[in-house]
Design an enzyme around this catalytic site. Structure first.
Site, PDB file in Angstrom:
ATOM      1  N   HIS A 199       0.854  -1.197   0.000  1.00  0.00           N
ATOM      2  CA  HIS A 199       0.000   0.000   0.000  1.00  0.00           C
ATOM      3  C   HIS A 199       0.884   1.239   0.000  1.00  0.00           C
ATOM      4  O   HIS A 199       1.959   1.233   0.590  1.00  0.00           O
ATOM      5  CB  HIS A 199      -0.909   0.004   1.239  1.00  0.00           C
ATOM      6  CG  HIS A 199      -1.988   1.037   1.178  1.00  0.00           C
ATOM      7  ND1 HIS A 199      -1.799   2.339   1.570  1.00  0.00           N
ATOM      8  CD2 HIS A 199      -3.281   0.956   0.753  1.00  0.00           C
ATOM      9  CE1 HIS A 199      -2.925   3.021   1.401  1.00  0.00           C
ATOM     10  NE2 HIS A 199      -3.845   2.199   0.906  1.00  0.00           N
ATOM     11  N   ASP A 219      -7.817  -4.071  -0.585  1.00  0.00           N
ATOM     12  CA  ASP A 219      -8.425  -4.284  -1.904  1.00  0.00           C
ATOM     13  C   ASP A 219      -8.419  -5.762  -2.279  1.00  0.00           C
ATOM     14  O   ASP A 219      -9.320  -6.255  -2.951  1.00  0.00           O
ATOM     15  CB  ASP A 219      -7.667  -3.500  -2.984  1.00  0.00           C
ATOM     16  CG  ASP A 219      -7.683  -2.019  -2.703  1.00  0.00           C
ATOM     17  OD1 ASP A 219      -8.757  -1.507  -2.380  1.00  0.00           O
ATOM     18  OD2 ASP A 219      -6.624  -1.375  -2.788  1.00  0.00           O
TER      19      ASP A 219
HETATM   20  C1  MLT Z   1      -8.240   4.673   0.313  1.00  0.00           C
HETATM   21  O1  MLT Z   1      -8.697   4.083   1.272  1.00  0.00           O
HETATM   22  O2  MLT Z   1      -8.712   5.720  -0.116  1.00  0.00           O
HETATM   23  C2  MLT Z   1      -7.072   4.050  -0.382  1.00  0.00           C
HETATM   24  O3  MLT Z   1      -6.404   3.172   0.441  1.00  0.00           O
HETATM   25  C3  MLT Z   1      -6.188   5.045  -1.020  1.00  0.00           C
HETATM   26  C4  MLT Z   1      -5.461   5.979  -0.118  1.00  0.00           C
HETATM   27  O4  MLT Z   1      -5.820   6.206   1.011  1.00  0.00           O
HETATM   28  O5  MLT Z   1      -4.493   6.569  -0.585  1.00  0.00           O
END
Ligand code: MLT
Length: 428
Positions: free
Chosen positions: A307, A364
């Site tokens: 992430h 995800d």
């Molecule tokens: C989110 O929850 O919006 C995603 O993980 C993307 C992020 O936070 O950058």
């Protein structure tokens, strides 16, 4: 004494204050940098730029920490409900029993949408992506509630927009799906809770009984909690910047839905299933795909691993993995694609290559698995994310407006042609 930093440009020294957050985060306040020095900062993608001071969500990517209004995500996912978390995010405190009863009832009374919404829906070809349909229906609320366009409306008017947004979102989402598959839409059953109502609108067929499976409704509720806010991500920043022009809450959120649509943001879980499908179609040889992922010269990348902000683990992934296991067990799903997912997960959690690079399965990866197990088509995955993110967008929009933040207006470094004379077309 409060901290400052010194910046030296061409031998001249400038001092800037340091801002400290409540969780000991530090920022150099450069609000008057250009006025003082004539310089701006350059930070494409804003990776080092704080766009605001926010009291809603705290995350520490190195430690894998995520809090909403000070409450750890683990506790909220375990003990709270999506509507309670929505209240917390938007108003800053957990509701009392009375506040929650009113909140839930206010939202439930706003689940119906104007019948003319169906005419707009019918105007879309059935090939339309449900995210495009959702953002359009959401923005169309400005037409049904034109008073929402008034940037100076009183707080009870804003409250009405908030409960309408939360009430109607599952109806819009389920209708976008029904339209795509060519089925008649279902009206909201207000005897049910938020997630069960959505599931019934999605899956009930004319003339057939539909019983909501509580394991599924519970998993969905957790998923929505985990997605409810994530500080200044792409779609949230979009909502805040659109709202900073004093655009209405509906149009700001509609813009957020569009920002979420892309494969680098909300579309990531769909990419996970596409990748798993490709592996299956290729014969399901996982070792081959793992080798491809490790090969620097191979463009293949494992989707749903690692992430951008979490450098050790994604705290949401731990919780959602449990929910995914429960759903798969309860439904007794046997799906070759999900079997590939489970093998990939095992490898990624034990293979030193993935462990050293912190390429663990993220939120995800598991949300895609759950949605697939529930029979939700891939095009709808991002819509589910939008349903979860809605309270976060609302909370961030409201905070920005309550703080009276100025219109968002980044600068640039011009890298084009310098002044040159116009040449008439006959001379070119
Ligand atoms: C989110 O929850 O919006 C995603 O993980 C993307 C992020 O936070 O950058």
């Amino acid at each position: 004494m409060s901290k400052t930093v010194e910046l030296i440009i061409d031998g001249k020294s400038y001092t800037f204050p340091v801002v400290e957050g409540t969780e000991n985060e530090f920022a150099i306040d450069i609000s008057d940098l250009r006025d003082k020095t004539g310089y701006i900062t350059l930070d494409v993608g804003y990776k080092n730029t704080g766009a605001t001071k926010s009291a809603i969500t705290f995350l520490d990517g190195d430690k894998g920490v995520l809090h909403y209004r000070g409450y750890p995500i683990e506790e909220l996912a375990e003990r709270s409900s999506f509507l309670e978390v929505a209240y917390l995010l938007i108003f800053g405190e957990l509701p009392t029993k009375e506040q929650f009863t009113k909140w839930e009832s206010d939202i439930t009374r706003r689940t119906m949408v104007h019948e003319d919404i169906k005419k707009i829906l019918d105007g879309f070809p059935s090939t339309s992506h449900p995210m495009g349909v959702l953002s359009s229906l959401f923005c169309a609320q400005t037409a049904f509630y034109p008073e929402s366009l008034n940037p100076n409306r009183p707080a009870d008017g804003v409250y009405l927009s908030i409960i309408r947004s939360l009430g109607k979102m599952p109806t819009f989402a389920a209708w976008a799906y029904k339209h795509a598959v060519g089925h008649p839409v279902n009206y909201p059953d207000n005897k049910l809770d938020y997630c069960s109502r959505f599931l019934k609108m999605m899956f009930a067929l004319p003339g057939q009984d539909y019983e909501v499976n509580p394991v599924i409704a519970n998993a969905l509720d957790k998923l929505l909690i985990l997605h409810a806010d994530h500080e200044q991500n792409c779609s949230t920043s979009t909502v805040r910047i659109v709202g900073s022009s004093k655009a209405s809450i509906y149009s700001s959120i509609s813009a957020g839905i569009n920002a979420l649509w892309g494969p680098l943001h909300g579309g990531a879980n769909q990419e996970v299933i596409v990748m798993l499908e490709n592996i299956r179609k290729d014969g399901g040889n996982i070792d081959k795909w793992i080798a491809k992922a490790k090969d620097k010269n191979d463009p293949f990348r494992l989707m749903g691993f690692g992430h951008r902000v979490y450098k050790n683990f994604d705290p949401r992934a731990r919780i959602i993995k449990q929910a995914a296991d429960n759903v798969l067990k309860d439904l007794g799903v046997h799906d070759p694609v999900l079997e590939i997912a489970q093998k990939l997960e095992e490898i990624a959690l034990s293979d030193p290559y993935f462990v050293e690079r912190k390429l663990y399965p993220n939120v995800d990866f598991y949300s895609g698995i759950i949605y697939r197990a529930l029979g939700i088509p891939e095009d709808m995955f991002t819509v589910m994310f939008a349903m979860g993110r809605l309270p976060g967008w609302i909370a961030q929009w409201l905070e920005m407006r309550n703080n009276n933040e100025p219109i968002g207006r980044p600068r640039q470094i011009f890298s084009g042609k310098v002044t040159r004379p116009y040449v008439p077309i006959q001379n070119r």
